[in-house]
Design a protein around this motif. Structure first.
Motif, PDB file in Angstrom:
ATOM      1  N   HIS A 228      38.669  33.262  29.453  1.00 53.53           N
ATOM      2  CA  HIS A 228      39.987  32.940  30.011  1.00 53.53           C
ATOM      3  C   HIS A 228      39.754  32.107  31.264  1.00 53.53           C
ATOM      4  O   HIS A 228      39.405  32.634  32.327  1.00 53.53           O
ATOM      5  N   TRP A 229      39.947  30.791  31.143  1.00 53.86           N
ATOM      6  CA  TRP A 229      39.621  29.896  32.246  1.00 53.86           C
ATOM      7  C   TRP A 229      40.511  30.138  33.459  1.00 53.86           C
ATOM      8  O   TRP A 229      40.087  29.931  34.613  1.00 53.86           O
ATOM      9  N   GLY A 230      41.728  30.564  33.244  1.00 50.73           N
ATOM     10  CA  GLY A 230      42.614  30.835  34.378  1.00 50.73           C
ATOM     11  C   GLY A 230      42.072  31.940  35.263  1.00 50.73           C
ATOM     12  O   GLY A 230      42.022  31.806  36.497  1.00 50.73           O
ATOM     13  N   THR A 235      38.994  33.617  39.949  1.00 51.26           N
ATOM     14  CA  THR A 235      37.911  34.414  40.542  1.00 51.26           C
ATOM     15  C   THR A 235      37.040  33.549  41.444  1.00 51.26           C
ATOM     16  O   THR A 235      36.712  33.940  42.571  1.00 51.26           O
ATOM     17  N   THR A 236      36.661  32.363  40.955  1.00 57.18           N
ATOM     18  CA  THR A 236      35.850  31.458  41.755  1.00 57.18           C
ATOM     19  C   THR A 236      36.590  31.039  43.026  1.00 57.18           C
ATOM     20  O   THR A 236      36.020  31.003  44.123  1.00 57.18           O
ATOM     21  N   GLY A 237      37.884  30.727  42.885  1.00 54.88           N
ATOM     22  CA  GLY A 237      38.671  30.323  44.043  1.00 54.88           C
ATOM     23  C   GLY A 237      38.814  31.435  45.062  1.00 54.88           C
ATOM     24  O   GLY A 237      38.709  31.205  46.273  1.00 54.88           O
ATOM     25  N   MET A 238      39.036  32.650  44.594  1.00 54.19           N
ATOM     26  CA  MET A 238      39.188  33.775  45.516  1.00 54.19           C
ATOM     27  C   MET A 238      37.880  34.082  46.227  1.00 54.19           C
ATOM     28  O   MET A 238      37.869  34.401  47.433  1.00 54.19           O
ATOM     29  N   LEU A 239      36.769  34.003  45.512  1.00 52.28           N
ATOM     30  CA  LEU A 239      35.475  34.234  46.141  1.00 52.28           C
ATOM     31  C   LEU A 239      35.192  33.161  47.193  1.00 52.28           C
ATOM     32  O   LEU A 239      34.640  33.458  48.264  1.00 52.28           O
ATOM     33  N   THR A 240      35.571  31.921  46.902  1.00 47.19           N
ATOM     34  CA  THR A 240      35.428  30.852  47.886  1.00 47.19           C
ATOM     35  C   THR A 240      36.289  31.116  49.110  1.00 47.19           C
ATOM     36  O   THR A 240      35.858  30.930  50.257  1.00 47.19           O
ATOM     37  N   ASP A 438      35.165  39.857  31.006  1.00 46.30           N
ATOM     38  CA  ASP A 438      34.158  38.799  30.961  1.00 46.30           C
ATOM     39  C   ASP A 438      34.559  37.592  31.798  1.00 46.30           C
ATOM     40  O   ASP A 438      33.709  36.955  32.442  1.00 46.30           O
ATOM     41  N   SER A 439      35.830  37.246  31.796  1.00 48.76           N
ATOM     42  CA  SER A 439      36.276  36.061  32.526  1.00 48.76           C
ATOM     43  C   SER A 439      36.098  36.227  34.027  1.00 48.76           C
ATOM     44  O   SER A 439      35.823  35.247  34.734  1.00 48.76           O
ATOM     45  N   VAL A 440      36.238  37.458  34.534  1.00 49.11           N
ATOM     46  CA  VAL A 440      35.993  37.711  35.955  1.00 49.11           C
ATOM     47  C   VAL A 440      34.509  37.511  36.269  1.00 49.11           C
ATOM     48  O   VAL A 440      34.141  36.860  37.253  1.00 49.11           O
ATOM     49  N   VAL A 441      33.661  38.054  35.407  1.00 53.44           N
ATOM     50  CA  VAL A 441      32.222  37.897  35.599  1.00 53.44           C
ATOM     51  C   VAL A 441      31.836  36.421  35.499  1.00 53.44           C
ATOM     52  O   VAL A 441      30.987  35.929  36.257  1.00 53.44           O
ATOM     53  N   GLY A 442      32.477  35.676  34.589  1.00 50.75           N
ATOM     54  CA  GLY A 442      32.196  34.249  34.455  1.00 50.75           C
ATOM     55  C   GLY A 442      32.509  33.478  35.727  1.00 50.75           C
ATOM     56  O   GLY A 442      31.775  32.569  36.117  1.00 50.75           O
ATOM     57  N   GLY A 443      33.607  33.832  36.384  1.00 47.38           N
ATOM     58  CA  GLY A 443      33.936  33.193  37.653  1.00 47.38           C
ATOM     59  C   GLY A 443      32.912  33.490  38.727  1.00 47.38           C
ATOM     60  O   GLY A 443      32.565  32.616  39.534  1.00 47.38           O
ATOM     61  N   PHE A 445      29.769  34.170  38.106  1.00 43.19           N
ATOM     62  CA  PHE A 445      28.578  33.425  37.703  1.00 43.19           C
ATOM     63  C   PHE A 445      28.611  31.992  38.246  1.00 43.19           C
ATOM     64  O   PHE A 445      27.584  31.459  38.673  1.00 43.19           O
ATOM     65  N   CYS A 446      29.786  31.350  38.188  1.00 48.45           N
ATOM     66  CA  CYS A 446      29.884  29.958  38.631  1.00 48.45           C
ATOM     67  C   CYS A 446      29.443  29.810  40.084  1.00 48.45           C
ATOM     68  O   CYS A 446      28.808  28.815  40.452  1.00 48.45           O
ATOM     69  N   VAL A 447      29.794  30.781  40.907  1.00 45.37           N
ATOM     70  CA  VAL A 447      29.393  30.732  42.318  1.00 45.37           C
ATOM     71  C   VAL A 447      27.946  31.184  42.476  1.00 45.37           C
ATOM     72  O   VAL A 447      27.140  30.537  43.165  1.00 45.37           O
TER      73      VAL A 447
END
Length: 589
Positions: A228-230, A235-240, A438-443, A445-447
């Motif tokens: 789920h890309w959204g 997740t990536t944006g919030m971690l940033t 999984d989508s949360v973990v994927g975000g 992972f990107c960071v």
């Protein structure tokens, strides 16, 4: 006791500045050895950080437990991501309750190794836990024809016993490879060879070795995030947001101070727990979308899609050596895992001087460095025997926490190790983390993978990037493995010498990017002519001398054993043992 001040830190002082100069996980600038014939400039005087508790100072027990729990939460945010890549490669289903056992085993072993490292190893307040570096050779090993997962239809037709044996036989292969390859790290550390070997591991060796860890795993990040890309992008944006933009924002909290009662203090929540906060919030959002049926049934981002893992998990389970069967050993597996061992060795060496300064300790002497690397190797051996499916390495996340909280106490880390061991035997606790979508973990992972790449590239600060020689070595050592290694994994039968052992060994070695890239960078940098300054060796050596210039004058008492030092000083043979506190002790007049 000033509970709030200890837990918070005011953001001033050298320790905090050291943490700010690292990435959001607290990774310091990597360091290492260099040829002794290139003299280093005079070393800069170490500044004294303003600490609430230095390395040998012990807070009261209840305060120590509170501070230790912070380290535990910091560690959890990183360690839970490893099984999301490991278990699918082992042919485990998403609903397999044994995934929770693997997480619990990782936490349990982390606690044991952390205690021994902080007490008898390097004796710095560091946490030893699972590492992404071992995933690259792991995936290369499991890409061999005999370890590829059968088709989905065949998996569905298997009964429970056959499915368990399917992943356990792969775990035994990994366990043997991890345990035996880690013996090389044990030997390098306890014999003192690590300093001599690393004289040839230059900056242009470290860059491809570390950077390719993140570059190799990008497909796994994409596959997980694509559920789920959204959610992944959120997740990536919030971690940033938490780790970079709001890192200096303090949250007011009510704390009790003896003699003063309740007080409002400021707590640097976002700097301490950006990963954990992000996981909790995005996990909660997925829970809301699940409860309102925005996510349809069986959608991978639903929070109840793996709920049976939690219900099937045991309340209490004590991990033990050989719990998945005794490890099997193959030459291809052992040689492949050596790449992960080398990457972890160099990374841990980069942390020791940084942590020592953050904790208010003396610069680490040679015997402490040797002992730290040897103990880390022993920890990886234990992780292999226990069936954790991964090795151990110094956690950069917890290094950053020391700089923020200004708590460098060794006792706090020892309490954190106790908490990890305790939580490792609570089976339900390990199973909870399998429910993270999984989508949360994927975000995440990107960071995380991006930061690993950046950590490797940061070593380029030492070399001359205007040099055509250096650019050639850098480009070839990074690009060539990304061409060769994926092709080798996609064509496992490409090498056919007539000997299955040789075929498997060469396939794993040539399919492991960090090994091919590291060896190529090391070879080219040592055979192509270049000046020491051009290669970055002079500044590189100045970071942490590993040779004869690291003299033991007996003043670094922070690294002495907690017991038995009087007897050790009387035994003259200990002056020749590389991991003893009396090693190369300067004779007193």
């Amino acid at each position: 006791m000033e509970l709030s001040n200890v837990a918070i830190g005011d953001g001033d002082g050298a320790a905090f500045e050291a943490a700010k100069s690292n990435d959001f996980n607290g990774r310091p600038t990597p360091v290492g050895g260099a040829p002794s014939e290139n003299p280093a400039p005079p070393r800069v005087e170490r500044s004294k950080p303003q600490l609430l508790y230095a390395i040998n100072e012990n807070p009261v027990w209840y305060l120590s437990i509170f501070l230790a729990f912070q380290h535990y939460l910091t560690m959890i945010g990183a360690i839970v991501s490893i099984p999301f890549i490991l278990t699918p490669a082992l042919c485990m289903s998403d609903e397999d309750p044994n995934r929770g056992i693997i997480i619990s085993t990782m936490i349990f072993v982390t606690g044991i190794v952390t205690y021994f490292q902080a007490t008898w190893g390097v004796r710095l307040p560091i946490v030893q836990g699972g590492t992404i570096s071992f995933l690259v050779p792991t995936l290369a090993i499991l890409a061999l024809p005999q370890w590829k997962c059968p088709p989905a239809a065949e998996l569905e037709a298997m009964n429970e016993d056959h499915r368990n044996e399917l992943w356990q036989i792969r775990m035994r292969e990994l366990s043997g490879a991890i345990a035996v390859s880690a013996m090389v790290q044990v030997i390098l550390g306890y014999t003192g060879l690590v300093g001599k070997i690393l004289k040839y591991v230059t900056p242009l060796t470290i860059v491809p070795t570390v950077s390719l860890v993140g570059l190799t795993l990008f497909e796994h990040a994409a596959e997980t995030a694509s559920k789920h890309w959204g959610i992944a992008v959120g997740t990536t944006g919030m971690l940033t947001l938490f780790s970079q933009i709001m890192c200096d924002v303090s949250i007011p909290i009510v704390a009790y101070r003896k003699g003063h009662g309740l007080e409002v203090r400021k707590f640097q929540l976002f700097r301490l727990f950006p990963v954990l906060l992000t996981i909790i919030i995005m996990w909660g959002l997925c829970g809301i979308l699940t409860a309102t049926d925005v996510f349809p049934p069986s959608h991978p981002s639903r929070t109840d899609v793996r709920l049976n893992v939690l219900t099937s998990a045991k309340w209490f389970y004590v991990p033990y050596p050989g719990q998945f069967g005794w490890p099997s050993v193959t030459l291809s597996g052992v040689l492949g895992m050596l790449a992960g061992v080398l990457a972890c060795t160099v990374e841990s060496l980069s942390y020791y001087p940084t942590v020592s300064q953050m904790a208010g300790a003396q610069a680490p002497p040679l015997h402490a460095i040797n002992r730290g690397i040897g103990t880390e190797g022993l920890g990886t051996v234990l992780a292999g025997l226990w069936g954790a499916g991964n090795g151990t390495n110094t956690f950069g996340e917890n290094v950053g926490a020391i700089g923020v909280t200004k708590i460098g106490s060794r006792r706090v880390i020892q309490w954190a190790a106790f908490i990890m061991v305790l939580q490792g035997i609570i089976g339900k606790f390990g199973a909870i983390f399998i429910l993270i979508p999984d989508s949360v973990v994927g975000g995440i992972f990107c960071v995380m993978f991006g930061m690993i790449i950046a950590f490797g590239l940061s070593t380029l600060q030492y070399v001359d990037l205007r040099s055509a020689r250096n650019l050639y070595i850098l480009g070839l050592s990074i690009f060539f493995p990304m061409v060769l290694c994926p092709w080798m994994q996609q064509h496992p039968g490409a090498i056919n010498t007539g000997n299955e052992t040789i075929d498997s060994t060469l396939s794993v070695l040539l399919g492991t990017t960090i090994l091919v890239g590291g060896l190529l960078g090391c070879l080219l940098d040592n055979i192509i002519p270049g000046t020491p300054a051009e290669r970055g060796l002079i500044e590189w050596a100045n970071e942490m001398p590993l040779g004869d210039d690291n003299v033991n004058d007996g003043t670094a008492t922070d690294y002495n054993f907690p017991y038995g030092m009087d007897a050790i000083r009387k035994w003259k043979w200990t002056y020749y043992v590389p991991f003893m506190p009396t090693y190369k002790l300067k004779k007193q007049n």
